[in-house]
Design an enzyme around this catalytic site. Structure first.
Site, short mmCIF file in Angstrom:
data_model
loop_
_atom_site.label_atom_id
_atom_site.label_comp_id
_atom_site.label_asym_id
_atom_site.label_seq_id
_atom_site.Cartn_x
_atom_site.Cartn_y
_atom_site.Cartn_z
N TYR A 193 0.73 -1.24 0.06
CA TYR A 193 -0.15 0.05 -0.21
C TYR A 193 0.78 1.31 0.10
O TYR A 193 0.78 2.03 -0.80
CB TYR A 193 -0.90 -0.20 1.23
CG TYR A 193 -1.79 1.41 1.46
CD1 TYR A 193 -2.46 1.82 0.49
CD2 TYR A 193 -1.20 2.04 2.64
CE1 TYR A 193 -3.29 3.16 0.68
CE2 TYR A 193 -2.18 3.16 2.79
CZ TYR A 193 -2.91 3.62 1.87
OH TYR A 193 -3.56 5.17 2.21
N GLU B 230 4.01 -1.99 10.83
CA GLU B 230 3.97 -0.86 11.99
C GLU B 230 4.77 0.31 11.82
O GLU B 230 6.32 0.09 11.63
CB GLU B 230 3.93 -1.74 13.10
CG GLU B 230 3.61 -0.87 14.41
CD GLU B 230 2.07 -0.44 14.36
OE1 GLU B 230 1.62 0.72 13.88
OE2 GLU B 230 1.49 -1.06 14.92
#
Length: 315
Positions: free
Chosen positions: A146, A274
């Site tokens: 993404y 993350e």
């Protein structure tokens, strides 16, 4: 002006459309409802300046060619695959939507010299190093397909600015939340936490919860997006928008439920993607656009909870 909003039935998109209509522009929406919802935009259907909702895909070049006959002045390009986990599970779909789809929209804009406002994301960045926050020259770290696809889209957009002088701006809003955000798996952490609180369920936090987010209320985000389209000074630029304050996921959960008994920690489903500390430095945007956030996190959470309570049939 005549304005097209791709992804206009999505969470941020519907707020962008709302502000454009309030500003008196004629607005068209293109959305395939993969992330958006028709319910998000039904209130606009009776408005004089709302010119149409077109159910369709940004990768449909024939449809785009027909749609761009409306001679737009600005295209707000928000249509995209937006879920990090989905991009890890199925990178091809994210690439096709966020890179190829952006290229096809750019080509239509180039034919008529239509300004494009490209919605990117703070997820392209490496973690914030200190309390000064992340500026637009901060290192990038594409830790998911993404993020990589958004970086590719950004570079394509900027290449049309440098190569063709197409009016274009890349915007990187930080973690946006507020009314109309989904409260399920594809939603944002604020909406998910509030819904679970209202349902009397446990708030699940991935990892240790020390990771921080800079949370931007959707009204402030929509104002940023829309005004980036109006402002010629930002053409060719990359711009951040955030609150300028970060909060750990642990502290966010406690803000929402005021009790540790309703909170649990679970293993992270994608720890490799993350970002441990996200804190926005929006000084460039403030200087060029005179934009700054107006809604505090505490006020925004209250507004969001009140909306979710009154729209449980929708969320």
């Amino acid at each position: 002006m005549n304005i097209l909003v791709t992804g206009g039935a999505g969470f941020i998109g519907r707020w962008v459309v709302k502000k454009l209509l309030e500003d008196g522009h004629d607005v068209w929406i293109l959305d395939n409802l993969s992330n958006g919802r028709r319910e998000n935009i039904e209130e606009f259907f009776h408005m004089d300046h709302f010119k149409g909702f077109i159910y369709g895909d940004i990768k449909d070049r024939k449809l785009l060619s027909e749609l761009f006959k409306n001679k737009y002045e600005i295209c707000y390009h928000l249509g995209a695959s937006i879920n990090v986990q989905d991009s890890l599970d199925d990178p091809e779909t994210t690439f096709n939507n966020d890179v190829l789809g952006t290229f096809y929209v750019l080509e239509e804009c180039r034919k008529q010299n239509i300004k494009i406002v490209f919605m990117s994301t703070c997820m392209v960045y490496d973690r914030a190093y200190d309390e000064h926050g992340i500026t637009e020259v901060h290192p990038i770290r594409p830790a998911s397909p993404y993020a990589a696809s958004k970086i590719s889209g950004e570079n394509m957009v900027l290449s049309y600015w440098y190569g063709y002088k197409l009016p274009a701006v890349v915007i990187r809003p930080f973690n946006t939340y507020g009314p109309f955000q989904k409260t399920g798996g594809e939603g944002g952490v604020v909406a998910i936490f509030i819904k679970r609180k209202l349902d009397g369920k446990i708030l699940s936090i991935y990892g240790d919860g020390a990771q921080t987010r800079d949370l931007l209320f959707v009204d402030d985000c929509a104002r940023f997006v829309v005004e980036a389209g109006y402002c010629d000074k930002v053409n060719g630029e990359i711009l951040n928008a955030g609150s300028g304050r970060d909060i750990s996921i642990n502290d966010l959960a406690r803000l929402i439920v005021q009790s540790g008994e309703q909170i649990q920690h679970i293993p992270h489903i994608h720890p490799q993607s993350e970002i441990q500390k996200l804190l926005c430095n929006y000084s460039k945007t403030e200087k060029l656009m005179n934009w700054r956030p107006e809604i505090s996190l505490e006020e925004g959470v209250q507004k969001t909870e009140a909306w979710i309570k009154s729209h449980l049939y929708l969320v």
